[in-house]
Design a protein around this motif. Structure first.
Motif: not given
Ligand code: PNS
Length: 162
Positions: A11-16, A40-45, A126-129
């Motif tokens: 949420d979303p896919v990263t380069l990692g 359980a997390k409320s996703p952006l996408f 790196l993380s999506s967050s």
């Protein structure tokens, strides 16, 4: 034919993530990226948006496909006749959670193994967050996200902030 499942929220896919997908596709005959629907997390996408971004990013990798799943990961792995789960390890802080997940899955399904790939050092932080946080405040995400994904994140925050 060895099929591996690479599961996550993406949420979303990263380069990692992409780095792990690409390296997995060089090790396994077939890689299925599994996008968790009932996070359980409320996703952006939405899950559809996350799947589409992953499909776009992985279109140059012919042995990679993207599917969404809900419920137990192990059931998804079995449905796809796979016996390997791939997870990326960035740092020691990931280890405890990843070990717990892998051990739980192993108790539920002893025939399925989890394989860990250490992330490229370039993406160890790196993380999506964190990528989303940079985007939320209008920062440059080109070192973290594919250009198409970066644009979608930007647009999402523009819509949210309107
Ligand atoms: O990218 P993430 O959010 O760290 O991925 C976590 C994921 C999707 C691998 C994990 O939450 C998962 O497998 N969820 C499905 C439910 C399940 O099978 N849980 C494991 C047993 S507790």
């Amino acid at each position: 034919m060895q099929t591996a499942i690479y599961p996550g929220s993406f949420d979303p896919v990263t380069l990692g993530h992409y780095d792990i997908i690409k390296r997995s596709s060089e090790i396994f005959d077939r890689v299925i990226v599994g996008v968790l629907r009932n996070s359980a997390k409320s996703p952006l996408f939405s899950v559809e948006e996350r799947v589409k971004m992953l499909e776009d990013v992985t279109k140059g990798l012919p042995n990679v496909e993207v599917q969404s799943f809900h419920g137990l990961l192990i059931d998804f792995v079995r449905q796809n006749q796979a016996r390997v789960i791939v997870r990326g390890l960035r740092a020691i802080t990931d280890f405890e959670y990843e070990l717990q997940l892998a051990q739980m899955n192993r108790v539920i399904a002893p025939e399925i193994d989890t394989v860990f790939l250490t992330t490229n050092l370039k993406y160890a932080y790196l993380s999506s967050s964190t990528a989303k946080e940079v985007a939320m405040y209008g920062g440059d995400t080109s070192a973290f996200l594919d250009p198409g994904v970066a644009e979608k994140v930007r647009n999402k925050y523009m819509a949210v902030n309107k």
